[in-house]
Each structure stands twice: as structure tokens, then as C-alpha cells.
Design a protein around this motif. Structure first.
Motif, PDB file in Angstrom:
ATOM      1  N   PHE A  22       0.820  -1.219   0.000  1.00 25.20           N
ATOM      2  CA  PHE A  22       0.000   0.000   0.000  1.00 25.20           C
ATOM      3  C   PHE A  22       0.852   1.267   0.000  1.00 25.20           C
ATOM      4  O   PHE A  22       1.913   1.335   0.599  1.00 25.20           O
ATOM      5  CB  PHE A  22      -0.888  -0.002   1.263  1.00 25.20           C
ATOM      6  N   ASN A  23       0.327   2.262  -0.683  1.00 20.36           N
ATOM      7  CA  ASN A  23       0.769   3.653  -0.521  1.00 20.36           C
ATOM      8  C   ASN A  23      -0.373   4.537  -0.990  1.00 20.36           C
ATOM      9  O   ASN A  23      -1.229   4.110  -1.774  1.00 20.36           O
ATOM     10  CB  ASN A  23       2.033   3.953  -1.326  1.00 20.36           C
ATOM     11  N   CYS A  24      -0.440   5.743  -0.480  1.00 23.75           N
ATOM     12  CA  CYS A  24      -1.405   6.715  -0.991  1.00 23.75           C
ATOM     13  C   CYS A  24      -0.775   8.101  -0.902  1.00 23.75           C
ATOM     14  O   CYS A  24       0.219   8.296  -0.198  1.00 23.75           O
ATOM     15  CB  CYS A  24      -2.735   6.670  -0.224  1.00 23.75           C
ATOM     16  N   MET A  25      -1.337   9.042  -1.627  1.00 23.99           N
ATOM     17  CA  MET A  25      -0.828  10.410  -1.595  1.00 23.99           C
ATOM     18  C   MET A  25      -1.070  11.006  -0.210  1.00 23.99           C
ATOM     19  O   MET A  25      -2.057  10.692   0.460  1.00 23.99           O
ATOM     20  CB  MET A  25      -1.525  11.255  -2.661  1.00 23.99           C
ATOM     21  N   SER A  26      -0.187  11.903   0.205  1.00 21.68           N
ATOM     22  CA  SER A  26      -0.280  12.465   1.556  1.00 21.68           C
ATOM     23  C   SER A  26      -1.489  13.387   1.732  1.00 21.68           C
ATOM     24  O   SER A  26      -1.838  13.725   2.865  1.00 21.68           O
ATOM     25  CB  SER A  26       1.015  13.218   1.907  1.00 21.68           C
ATOM     26  N   VAL A  27      -2.129  13.802   0.627  1.00 27.49           N
ATOM     27  CA  VAL A  27      -3.336  14.631   0.756  1.00 27.49           C
ATOM     28  C   VAL A  27      -4.553  13.776   1.100  1.00 27.49           C
ATOM     29  O   VAL A  27      -5.619  14.298   1.407  1.00 27.49           O
ATOM     30  CB  VAL A  27      -3.628  15.434  -0.541  1.00 27.49           C
ATOM     31  N   ARG A  28      -4.399  12.445   1.028  1.00 27.26           N
ATOM     32  CA  ARG A  28      -5.521  11.564   1.355  1.00 27.26           C
ATOM     33  C   ARG A  28      -5.431  11.127   2.812  1.00 27.26           C
ATOM     34  O   ARG A  28      -4.353  11.068   3.392  1.00 27.26           O
ATOM     35  CB  ARG A  28      -5.537  10.348   0.423  1.00 27.26           C
ATOM     36  N   ASP A  29      -6.566  10.798   3.392  1.00 28.50           N
ATOM     37  CA  ASP A  29      -6.633  10.465   4.810  1.00 28.50           C
ATOM     38  C   ASP A  29      -6.652   8.948   4.990  1.00 28.50           C
ATOM     39  O   ASP A  29      -7.674   8.309   4.720  1.00 28.50           O
ATOM     40  CB  ASP A  29      -7.897  11.088   5.427  1.00 28.50           C
ATOM     41  N   PRO A  30      -5.555   8.362   5.465  1.00 29.95           N
ATOM     42  CA  PRO A  30      -5.529   6.904   5.641  1.00 29.95           C
ATOM     43  C   PRO A  30      -6.535   6.424   6.684  1.00 29.95           C
ATOM     44  O   PRO A  30      -6.931   5.266   6.676  1.00 29.95           O
ATOM     45  CB  PRO A  30      -4.084   6.625   6.085  1.00 29.95           C
ATOM     46  N   GLN A  39      18.336   8.211   0.429  1.00 30.41           N
ATOM     47  CA  GLN A  39      17.923   9.275   1.338  1.00 30.41           C
ATOM     48  C   GLN A  39      16.412   9.505   1.313  1.00 30.41           C
ATOM     49  O   GLN A  39      15.935  10.552   1.719  1.00 30.41           O
ATOM     50  CB  GLN A  39      18.635  10.583   0.956  1.00 30.41           C
ATOM     51  N   VAL A  40      15.662   8.531   0.804  1.00 30.07           N
ATOM     52  CA  VAL A  40      14.227   8.727   0.648  1.00 30.07           C
ATOM     53  C   VAL A  40      13.563   9.014   1.990  1.00 30.07           C
ATOM     54  O   VAL A  40      13.928   8.449   3.027  1.00 30.07           O
ATOM     55  CB  VAL A  40      13.587   7.473  -0.016  1.00 30.07           C
ATOM     56  N   ASP A  41      12.600   9.928   1.971  1.00 24.90           N
ATOM     57  CA  ASP A  41      11.843  10.305   3.170  1.00 24.90           C
ATOM     58  C   ASP A  41      10.706   9.302   3.368  1.00 24.90           C
ATOM     59  O   ASP A  41       9.787   9.215   2.548  1.00 24.90           O
ATOM     60  CB  ASP A  41      11.287  11.725   2.991  1.00 24.90           C
ATOM     61  N   LEU A  42      10.760   8.558   4.453  1.00 20.60           N
ATOM     62  CA  LEU A  42       9.753   7.528   4.726  1.00 20.60           C
ATOM     63  C   LEU A  42       8.760   7.960   5.803  1.00 20.60           C
ATOM     64  O   LEU A  42       8.000   7.133   6.314  1.00 20.60           O
ATOM     65  CB  LEU A  42      10.438   6.232   5.171  1.00 20.60           C
ATOM     66  N   SER A  43       8.731   9.244   6.129  1.00 20.15           N
ATOM     67  CA  SER A  43       7.869   9.698   7.232  1.00 20.15           C
ATOM     68  C   SER A  43       6.391   9.422   6.945  1.00 20.15           C
ATOM     69  O   SER A  43       5.631   9.058   7.858  1.00 20.15           O
ATOM     70  CB  SER A  43       8.085  11.190   7.505  1.00 20.15           C
ATOM     71  N   TRP A  44       5.967   9.567   5.677  1.00 17.79           N
ATOM     72  CA  TRP A  44       4.568   9.308   5.351  1.00 17.79           C
ATOM     73  C   TRP A  44       4.257   7.821   5.467  1.00 17.79           C
ATOM     74  O   TRP A  44       3.205   7.427   5.982  1.00 17.79           O
ATOM     75  CB  TRP A  44       4.240   9.826   3.953  1.00 17.79           C
ATOM     76  N   GLN A  45       5.190   6.975   5.021  1.00 22.24           N
ATOM     77  CA  GLN A  45       4.971   5.534   5.117  1.00 22.24           C
ATOM     78  C   GLN A  45       4.919   5.083   6.581  1.00 22.24           C
ATOM     79  O   GLN A  45       4.149   4.195   6.940  1.00 22.24           O
ATOM     80  CB  GLN A  45       6.066   4.782   4.354  1.00 22.24           C
ATOM     81  N   LEU A  46       5.721   5.718   7.424  1.00 19.14           N
ATOM     82  CA  LEU A  46       5.678   5.401   8.856  1.00 19.14           C
ATOM     83  C   LEU A  46       4.360   5.839   9.481  1.00 19.14           C
ATOM     84  O   LEU A  46       3.829   5.185  10.387  1.00 19.14           O
ATOM     85  CB  LEU A  46       6.866   6.045   9.571  1.00 19.14           C
TER      86      LEU A  46
END
Length: 516
Positions: free
Chosen positions: A371-379, A423-430
């Protein structure tokens, strides 16, 4: 660019990658949620059309224009397939593409070939480069693609053009069409709220922006708030608006729709209405199949049952692990990215794996979510719908894998994926992982304190990520795919069924990797 005697552009032998670089130069770094984007310079589109000498060609096109939150791509695909089966030369413009940008432009059901794409691309790009100014700069990415679609369909002299709105409706680049033959609004729901509005009424108002004076329109059954807005907008423009009923499966004479999922009967019903009205309005068929109780014509049945659309309810066995091995890996791909489409996706996945499991009764099965979704969407809206719908069908995920999208938004590629970014930012995935752990542990009656169950692991690049009992965050999609393939090799008696969802970009990236 030089032209042939018939006015068509000569083939430019510039490499496809050069064309992709040129196209990438049109991508703005601005967020689509940037308020200055809303309708910003919509009228400038008509300047571009003049520069490309497309005014007359567009005015003469026999267009079917479709907007909506969910199902508009499927509706367009069904519609194109029906009319192609009547023998008409079709042009279909959809978005986004999953692997290759040429997927957006389909002629007679096939992606435009590379040679023609390059010819029309450079004809449009070079003419616009020559004629644009500081006051009228080069069009942005999607606007250019829409203009390119009009050029392609005009030059190829298609009989019918089916246009899928990119975003919204009122200010979408496809809305330069002033006199479509018929318009359609597929199911409405909550998506792109940062641009279109926070209520169904506001969203419906944006979608209804494609309505034109006295041009007939159809929609599917909608929530009251949405249908009231659509009816009000239609009334102001003297638009005869009708609600198309879902397709009755018995009308397919025992065959199945070409696109999987119960929700596709809604989209098929809308496609039947649009195709029927187009056939009537262009003087080809007298009978109104929308209100006819008898059987569907053979062309409709063939069109509906042979339609194909990548990345929607698509099942792809992994060719790397499924050769000469007892264990295997199967990807179930669906680009669902709204709460309602998550639910539909979950119902399809649950039914599909049950059918698969019945056929292989001696195997062990494991369901994994990728799974992944855009950060503008509400998981918090997406993931609970998915989990609860699957659980109600007796399907529980053993583990959820969260990955960043591999596709680079500011660069269009054709086939190759860029190398993983250390150096990918994984903060959204976390963040997604925390939502998942809280959701799953809550359903199990366990503590929601997810911090206590985090462990640190390293992948082959040495990147450290947090791993949990029910989930893992991977630094790249290839590393997640490798983990899945290794899992199958280590346990050859198991069949791993992976649901890939949340983002069409993710679906496209997975397809690119597993189809290489």
C-alpha cells in the motif's frame, strides 16, 4: 516540423527519451492543491488551440465527455469498446497512465504506436514553443497532453472521441469542448477535496461544470446531496439529465463483464446510456436501449465483455516465482484511492481470492497488503474501509507493506524505473504504518501503543526501517518485491496473494517491475 503533402506531420526520429524529457519540462512543481491553480488561466487553453489550428477540428468532433470521482475511466473504456464493436473508429483519452504515457491515447482500442506518438508530439511541442510568449507560456503537463489528444484524434479522423476528465470538470483541460454529443457523471465521492471542496455538493458542482446548454447528460444513482446539485446545474442549462440504471447481469447472456467487480455494473449501465444516446444523436441507431426491456444488441454485449483496463481489478501472477516452484506469488492490482473505491476493491479482492483458493484446495494461502497513498488523502478513511470489508468476507491480511512511490512526479519515463533513493523520506509511510498497527491491534483487542512493538531491520542497501508484527515499511518498492519473492522461495507450500492498492502510481510501478 515538416509536413507531408496531406498535412500530417513527418516522423521525427528523435528518441522517445528525448520526447519524455521535453514533456517533463512542462510539469509544474506546484501542488495541485495550490489555490492559484484553481481555474488559473483556463481561457488560455483557447489560445493554445488557435496556435495549433484545432478550433474547427474540435468543434466537429463527436465527443462523449465523462467526469466523476470513481469509475469514469471504466465507463469510458466500456463506452469505447461498445462503439468500436459497432465498427466506428474510436479515440479514447484517459489518465493517468500506468507504465507508458502512450496509454493515455488509444486509437481503435490500442495505445497509439510510438512512431505516431513522436510525430504528433513534436508537431505540437515545437509549434507551441515557437508561438508561446511570456504572457502565454507553454502549457502545463496535463494541458499539453489534452491538446495532444485533440491533435491526434483530429489527424487520425476518428468517428467518436471519448474524453475522461482529468480532475474536477469545470476547469479541466478537456472542458474546452463546447458541443459534446453527450456527457456523463460517474459515481461521486470524497476525493481531491483539497481542490474540489469538502462536501459532496461542492464536488458535484465542480463535476457538473462539463454540462453544456441543452446537451443530454447521464449519471448513475448518487447520494441525495450530489444528485440535487447535479439536477440544479442541469436545470439552469436546460440539460436533459437522466439517471442510468445499473446493468442487469442477465442481459449479458451468461457472459461476464470485461472489468471485474460488482461496482462495474454501475459503470456499464452508464456506458450503455452514453453509447445509446451517441448512436441516436449521430443518426446511427433509432432504438433507445436505455429504456428497452429486451436483450442488448450483440455489439453492446461484445463491447462490455471484451473491455480491458490495466490496473483496475487486475490479477497478475509473478513470472519470477511461478516457474518450476511449488510456492507462488500473485498480485491483485486495483488503483482504488477513495473510501468508496477501497470498499469496492476489498469486495473484489475477497471474492477473487476465494475463487482462487477453491481451485487450489491443497495449498496454504497468505494475504499481504502492499500500500501507498498520496499524503493529501486520509488513511484513517481509507484503511478502515479496506480492513473491515475484507474481514466481513473472512479475509485477514497477514502483513501490510508500506512503500514510497517509485515514479518520480517531475519526470516522465517510458519503461525504466529510477534507482532507489538511499535518502528517501519515509515519514509518510511510517504514518501509514502507525494507522495500520492501531487499526489491526484494535481489532484484535490489543493495546494501541504501537511504539512498543516496533523493531529495526535493514534491507540490502543498509537502510534502517521500523518493522512491526503486522506491518513493515520498505525504503523502496523493489526491496518490498524482493522480500515477497524471498518469502515464497523460503516457504514453497504457500501461495502469497498480494493486494496492491491506494495509488494508481503504485499500481503502475508494480506492473512495471513484475512485467519486465
Amino acid at each position: 516540423m515538416a509536413e507531408n503533402d496531406d498535412g500530417s506531420p513527418e516522423l521525427n526520429l528523435t528518441s522517445y527519451d528525448e520526447a519524455m524529457d521535453a514533456l517533463s519540462s512542462l510539469i509544474t512543481k506546484r501542488s495541485r492543491a495550490d489555490k492559484s491553480n484553481k481555474g488559473d488561466g483556463f481561457e488560455i487553453l483557447f489560445d493554445y488551440i488557435k496556435m495549433l489550428d484545432l478550433e474547427q477540428a474540435i468543434s466537429e468532433m463527436k465527443v462523449i465527455h465523462v467526469a466523476g470521482t470513481k469509475g469514469k475511466g471504466s465507463t469510458c473504456t466500456f463506452t469505447e469498446s461498445i462503439l468500436r464493436n459497432y465498427g466506428f473508429r474510436t479515440g479514447l483519452f484517459t489518465s493517468p497512465h500506468l507504465i507508458d504515457v502512450r496509454e493515455r491515447f488509444r486509437l481503435n482500442g490500442n495505445d497509439i504506436c510510438e512512431e505516431k506518438f513522436l510525430a504528433y508530439f513534436w508537431w505540437c511541442f515545437e509549434r507551441l514553443k515557437e508561438k508561446t510568449t511570456d504572457e502565454i507560456p507553454m502549457p502545463t503537463y496535463f494541458r499539453f497532453l489534452a491538446l495532444l489528444a485533440f491533435k491526434i484524434f483530429a489527424a487520425e479522423q476518428v468517428d467518436v472521441v471519448i474524453l475522461e476528465v482529468g480532475l474536477g470538470g469545470k476547469f479541466d483541460a478537456t472542458n474546452v469542448v463546447q458541443t459534446p454529443v453527450v456527457c456523463g457523471i460517474s459515481s461521486l465521492g470524497y476525493d481531491h477535496m483539497e481542490i474540489l471542496g469538502n462536501t459532496l455538493g461542492e464536488i458535484a458542482g465542480e463535476k457538473a461544470g462539463i454540462f453544456k446548454h441543452r446537451v443530454p447528460a447521464f449519471t448513475v444513482p448518487q447520494p441525495d446531496e450530489a444528485i440535487h446539485v447535479l439536477e440544479n446545474k442541469a436545470s439552469k442549462l436546460d440539460v436533459p439529465l437522466q439517471v442510468a440504471p445499473p446493468l442487469d447481469p442477465s442481459l449479458l447472456n451468461g457472459l461476464k463483464l470485461g472489468l471485474e467487480g460488482e461496482h462495474q455494473y454501475l459503470n456499464a449501465g452508464l456506458a450503455i446510456a452514453l453509447s445509446s444516446k451517441w448512436l441516436q444523436s449521430t443518426g446511427h441507431v433509432e432504438v433507445d436501449y436505455l429504456v428497452q426491456n429486451g436483450p442488448l444488441p450483440e455489439q453492446f454485449i461484445r463491447g462490455l465483455t471484451t473491455a480491458r483496463l490495466q490496473g483496475r481489478a487486475q490479477i497478475v501472477p509473478d513470472q519470477y516465482t511461478n516457474i518450476e516452484t511449488d510456492g507462488d506469488l500473485v498480485f491483485y492490482l486495483d488503483g482504488a484511492h477513495s473510501p468508496e473505491s477501497m470498499e469496492a476493491c476489498a469486495r473484489w479482492f475477497s471474492r477473487a481470492i476465494k475463487d482462487d483458493n477453491l481451485e487450489r484446495s491443497r495449498k496454504d494461502f497468505m494475504q499481504i497488503l502492499l500500500f501507498n497513498c498520496m499524503s493529501v488523502r486520509d488513511p484513517q478513511l481509507l484503511l478502515p474501509r479496506l480492513v473491515k470489508t475484507c474481514a466481513s468476507q473472512g479475509v485477514d491480511f497477514k502483513k501490510a507493506l508500506f512503500v514510497p512511490n517509485t515514479s518520480v512526479y517531475y519526470k516522465v519515463g517510458s519503461h525504466a524505473l529510477p534507482p532507489p533513493d538511499p535518502q528517501v523520506d519515509l515519514s509518510w509511510q511510517l504514518t501509514l504504518q502507525k494507522v495500520w498497527e492501531s487499526l489491526v491491534r484494535g481489532d484484535k483487542g490489543e493495546s494501541n501503543n504501537t511504539d512498543a512493538v516496533y523493531g529495526e531491520v535493514k534491507d540490502e542497501t543498509g537502510t534502517s526501517v521500523k518493522n512491526c508484527e503486522n506491518s513493515a515499511v520498505f525504503p523502496s518498492l523493489p526491496s518490498a518485491i524482493k522480500w515477497l519473492r524471498d518469502s515464497v522461495q523460503q516457504n514453497r507450500s504457500v501461495r502469497i496473494q498480494v493486494l496492491v492498492t491506494g495509488s494508481l502510481h503504485l499500481v503502475g510501478d508494480v506492473l512495471r517491475l513484475i512485467k519486465k
